[in-house]
Motif scaffolding. Structure first.
Motif, short mmCIF file in Angstrom:
data_model
loop_
_atom_site.label_atom_id
_atom_site.label_comp_id
_atom_site.label_asym_id
_atom_site.label_seq_id
_atom_site.Cartn_x
_atom_site.Cartn_y
_atom_site.Cartn_z
N ASN A 15 0.75 -1.01 0.01
CA ASN A 15 0.07 -0.04 -0.01
C ASN A 15 1.04 1.35 -0.17
N LYS A 16 2.05 1.08 -0.13
CA LYS A 16 3.12 2.07 -0.23
C LYS A 16 3.06 3.11 0.74
N ILE A 17 3.01 2.59 1.82
CA ILE A 17 3.00 3.30 3.29
C ILE A 17 4.23 3.27 3.83
N GLU A 18 4.89 4.30 3.84
CA GLU A 18 6.03 4.79 4.68
C GLU A 18 6.35 4.22 6.05
N PHE A 19 7.40 3.50 6.26
CA PHE A 19 7.47 2.92 7.58
C PHE A 19 9.02 2.73 7.98
N GLU A 20 9.17 2.96 9.11
CA GLU A 20 10.68 2.39 9.65
C GLU A 20 10.53 1.11 10.44
N GLU A 21 11.33 0.11 10.05
CA GLU A 21 11.56 -0.98 10.82
C GLU A 21 12.61 -1.08 11.71
N LYS A 22 12.15 -1.47 13.05
CA LYS A 22 13.26 -1.67 14.18
C LYS A 22 13.48 -2.86 14.56
N ASP A 23 14.61 -3.22 14.24
CA ASP A 23 15.16 -4.90 14.80
C ASP A 23 15.27 -4.85 16.21
N ILE A 24 14.52 -5.47 17.02
CA ILE A 24 14.72 -5.70 18.33
C ILE A 24 15.73 -6.72 18.69
N ALA A 25 15.69 -7.57 17.88
CA ALA A 25 16.63 -8.86 18.17
C ALA A 25 18.14 -8.51 17.98
N ALA A 26 18.64 -7.54 17.44
CA ALA A 26 20.13 -7.16 17.02
C ALA A 26 20.28 -6.12 17.80
N ASN A 27 19.38 -5.29 18.14
CA ASN A 27 19.67 -3.87 18.67
C ASN A 27 19.07 -3.66 20.17
N GLU A 28 19.96 -3.56 20.96
CA GLU A 28 19.50 -3.70 22.43
C GLU A 28 18.64 -2.08 22.60
N GLU A 29 19.01 -1.27 22.02
CA GLU A 29 18.43 0.23 22.11
C GLU A 29 16.99 0.34 21.70
N ASN A 30 16.76 -0.40 20.39
CA ASN A 30 15.38 -0.64 20.03
C ASN A 30 14.68 -1.50 20.98
N ARG A 31 15.12 -2.66 21.38
CA ARG A 31 14.43 -3.36 22.31
C ARG A 31 14.07 -2.55 23.71
N LYS A 32 14.98 -1.79 24.02
CA LYS A 32 14.65 -1.12 25.35
C LYS A 32 13.66 0.02 25.20
N TRP A 33 13.56 0.69 23.78
CA TRP A 33 12.73 1.65 23.44
C TRP A 33 11.26 1.05 23.33
N MET A 34 11.07 -0.01 22.64
CA MET A 34 9.78 -0.69 22.55
C MET A 34 9.38 -1.16 24.01
N ARG A 35 10.04 -1.47 24.65
CA ARG A 35 9.60 -2.04 26.34
C ARG A 35 9.16 -0.86 26.92
N GLU A 36 9.91 0.28 26.95
CA GLU A 36 9.59 1.54 27.53
C GLU A 36 8.28 2.14 27.00
N ASN A 37 8.06 1.99 25.62
CA ASN A 37 6.92 2.65 24.84
C ASN A 37 5.49 1.92 24.71
N VAL A 38 5.42 0.73 25.22
CA VAL A 38 4.42 0.03 25.11
C VAL A 38 3.70 0.04 26.53
N PRO A 39 2.46 0.69 26.49
CA PRO A 39 1.68 0.95 27.71
C PRO A 39 1.55 -0.16 28.38
N GLU A 40 1.67 0.16 29.96
CA GLU A 40 1.30 -0.98 30.86
C GLU A 40 0.12 -1.94 30.63
N ASP A 41 -0.93 -1.39 30.21
CA ASP A 41 -2.05 -2.29 30.15
C ASP A 41 -2.14 -3.03 28.73
N SER A 42 -0.91 -3.00 27.84
CA SER A 42 -0.96 -3.66 26.64
C SER A 42 0.08 -4.76 26.74
#
Length: 99
Positions: A15-42
């Motif tokens: 659908n030609k929707i621009e996006f940025e893929e963040k690899d959490i398996a190979a990048n600790e910063e991305n993994r930390k960012w995702m964990r911090e930004n997923v709301p508690e109730d999710s």
């Protein structure tokens, strides 16, 4: 997980929707960012949130199940917080919707 990731990426690319893929398996910063930004109730009751997780900048949108439901309801653009292209059926339904 890989199949769900491919499903999301395939839809965005088709659908030609621009996006940025963040690899959490190979990048600790991305993994930390995702964990911090997923709301508690999710987050799961135990362990860490698993991908794929979707964000619009730093605003959490949901997980694969939420994406799949939006796609089934032709509401992906609304789910993603984007304006559907003119004439698109995808996005007409949940314009006031949730996520």
């Amino acid at each position: 997980i890989k199949k769900q990731q491919q499903d999301v990426l395939g839809f965005l690319e088709a659908n030609k929707i621009e996006f940025e893929e963040k690899d959490i398996a190979a990048n600790e910063e991305n993994r930390k960012w995702m964990r911090e930004n997923v709301p508690e109730d999710s987050r799961p009751a135990s362990g860490n949130p698993l991908p794929p997780r979707l964000f619009n900048d730093s605003r959490y949108l949901g997980d694969y199940d939420a994406f799949f439901e939006a796609r089934e309801n032709n509401a992906v653009y609304a789910f993603l917080g984007l304006t559907a292209p003119p004439g698109s059926k995808v996005g007409e339904h949940l314009l006031t919707g949730s996520c």
